[in-house]
Design a protein around this motif. Structure first.
Motif, mmCIF file in Angstrom:
data_model
loop_
_atom_site.group_PDB
_atom_site.id
_atom_site.type_symbol
_atom_site.label_atom_id
_atom_site.label_comp_id
_atom_site.label_asym_id
_atom_site.label_seq_id
_atom_site.Cartn_x
_atom_site.Cartn_y
_atom_site.Cartn_z
ATOM 1 N N ASP A 188 0.791 -1.335 -0.086
ATOM 2 C CA ASP A 188 0.074 0.024 -0.245
ATOM 3 C C ASP A 188 0.844 1.106 -0.120
ATOM 4 O O ASP A 188 0.833 2.226 0.968
ATOM 5 N N THR A 189 1.681 1.368 -0.847
ATOM 6 C CA THR A 189 2.754 2.396 -1.102
ATOM 7 C C THR A 189 2.831 2.936 -2.451
ATOM 8 O O THR A 189 2.600 2.060 -3.350
ATOM 9 N N ALA A 190 3.259 4.131 -2.730
ATOM 10 C CA ALA A 190 3.261 4.670 -4.099
ATOM 11 C C ALA A 190 4.568 5.388 -3.996
ATOM 12 O O ALA A 190 4.834 6.302 -2.995
ATOM 13 N N LYS A 191 5.337 5.712 -5.096
ATOM 14 C CA LYS A 191 6.434 6.415 -5.279
ATOM 15 C C LYS A 191 5.847 7.681 -5.981
ATOM 16 O O LYS A 191 5.515 7.784 -7.066
ATOM 17 N N VAL A 192 5.847 8.746 -5.319
ATOM 18 C CA VAL A 192 5.446 10.151 -5.670
ATOM 19 C C VAL A 192 6.715 11.191 -5.826
ATOM 20 O O VAL A 192 7.465 11.095 -4.937
ATOM 21 N N THR A 193 6.646 11.876 -6.764
ATOM 22 C CA THR A 193 7.619 12.841 -7.137
ATOM 23 C C THR A 193 6.850 14.233 -6.711
ATOM 24 O O THR A 193 5.946 14.544 -7.421
ATOM 25 N N ILE A 194 7.475 15.064 -6.098
ATOM 26 C CA ILE A 194 6.915 16.423 -5.785
ATOM 27 C C ILE A 194 7.851 17.224 -6.475
ATOM 28 O O ILE A 194 9.083 17.112 -6.276
ATOM 29 N N PHE A 195 7.364 18.393 -7.058
ATOM 30 C CA PHE A 195 8.085 19.407 -7.606
ATOM 31 C C PHE A 195 7.879 20.802 -7.119
ATOM 32 O O PHE A 195 6.451 21.002 -6.938
ATOM 33 N N TYR A 196 8.714 21.621 -6.795
ATOM 34 C CA TYR A 196 8.389 22.886 -5.965
ATOM 35 C C TYR A 196 9.588 23.574 -6.509
ATOM 36 O O TYR A 196 10.629 23.532 -6.934
ATOM 37 N N PHE A 197 9.399 25.140 -6.300
ATOM 38 C CA PHE A 197 10.255 26.120 -6.646
ATOM 39 C C PHE A 197 11.298 26.354 -5.773
ATOM 40 O O PHE A 197 10.789 26.710 -4.309
ATOM 41 N N ASN A 198 12.542 26.498 -5.795
ATOM 42 C CA ASN A 198 13.520 26.751 -4.886
ATOM 43 C C ASN A 198 13.687 28.104 -4.637
ATOM 44 O O ASN A 198 14.414 28.958 -5.227
ATOM 45 N N GLY A 199 12.948 28.520 -3.624
ATOM 46 C CA GLY A 199 12.966 29.986 -3.456
ATOM 47 C C GLY A 199 13.574 30.283 -2.001
ATOM 48 O O GLY A 199 14.397 29.827 -1.749
ATOM 49 N N ASN A 200 12.855 30.851 -0.966
ATOM 50 C CA ASN A 200 13.577 31.148 0.230
ATOM 51 C C ASN A 200 12.824 29.912 1.024
ATOM 52 O O ASN A 200 12.624 30.232 2.325
ATOM 53 N N GLN A 201 12.234 28.792 0.514
ATOM 54 C CA GLN A 201 11.765 27.859 1.423
ATOM 55 C C GLN A 201 13.082 27.114 2.022
ATOM 56 O O GLN A 201 14.067 26.868 1.646
ATOM 57 N N GLU A 202 12.761 26.848 3.235
ATOM 58 C CA GLU A 202 13.706 25.806 4.077
ATOM 59 C C GLU A 202 13.452 24.394 3.738
ATOM 60 O O GLU A 202 12.359 23.890 3.930
ATOM 61 N N ILE A 203 14.417 23.930 3.086
ATOM 62 C CA ILE A 203 14.276 22.334 2.862
ATOM 63 C C ILE A 203 15.104 21.380 3.696
ATOM 64 O O ILE A 203 16.193 21.808 3.946
ATOM 65 N N SER A 204 14.606 20.650 4.105
ATOM 66 C CA SER A 204 15.119 19.593 5.142
ATOM 67 C C SER A 204 15.641 18.253 4.151
ATOM 68 O O SER A 204 15.068 17.911 3.540
#
Length: 205
Positions: A188-204
């Motif tokens: 019951d899992t799926a591999k998803v890819t998220i796309f986001y704009f690299n701005g001032n977001q803090e990325i862990s």
């Protein structure tokens, strides 16, 4: 006065310190106030400062020897293609590396044919171009992350809004779009890819 045939003091010391002051001033503007606010990479702040200082002192020391333009450009090219073997460096980091090396070479190898006004002008123009590009002309860069998602009910097309909201709350990122990859119905899992704009977001990491 000399010691072991080497002068103890030279008037060039004052020239070196003044040019070092100019170099460090513009390096701080570029590294600390232009590069770091947009990248948040403290490791490269350390790297850029140390490399630029070594290049500055090395070029200033080599200036004492007879060195033609070809050798100077060759030395500059060697440092310009410097790469680290442990981690991949993005094009932006390589560009900033080229900038700090170039500024250090200019500030250290300038001779009597170049006035301080010209040296300050070169440095100022570089800073202004970086500010203009970073703050006003820089396009948003889309980055991606692959995630193993366990709630496969939300991967249905009609639940896209729920999926997006759930992933944003978990990752803390403002997601631009999502793609669904391999689905494992046994787990019951799926591999998803998220796309986001690299701005001032803090990325862990």
């Amino acid at each position: 006065m000399e010691f072991l045939d080497i002068p103890i003091f030279s008037d060039d010391f004052f020239k070196m310190m003044f040019r070092l002051f100019i170099n460090l001033t513009f390096l701080t503007i570029i590294i600390r106030f232009i590069y770091y606010p947009f990248s948040k990479r403290k490791d490269f702040v350390f790297t850029y400062y140390l490399i630029s200082l070594i290049v500055f002192f090395l070029c200033f020391a080599l200036k004492k020897f007879e060195m033609d333009l070809g050798m100077a450009l060759g030395l500059f090219a060697i440092f310009g293609i410097l790469r680290y073997r442990t981690d991949a460096i993005s094009q932006k980091e390589v560009t900033y590396l080229f900038v700090v090396i170039g500024i250090s070479v200019i500030n250290s190898l300038a001779n009597k044919k170049m006035s301080y006004a010209e040296i300050l002008g070169f440095n100022t123009i570089i800073v202004l171009v970086l500010v203009l590009i970073e703050r006003y002309w820089s396009l948003k860069q889309e980055e991606s992350k692959s995630i193993i998602y366990e709630n496969i009910e939300n991967i249905k097309p009609e639940n896209y809004a729920i999926l997006k909201s759930d992933l944003e709350s978990r990752t803390g990122l403002i997601i631009n779009r999502i793609t669904i990859g391999e689905v494992n119905f046994l787990r019951d899992t799926a591999k998803v890819t998220i796309f986001y704009f690299n701005g001032n977001q803090e990325i862990s990491n």
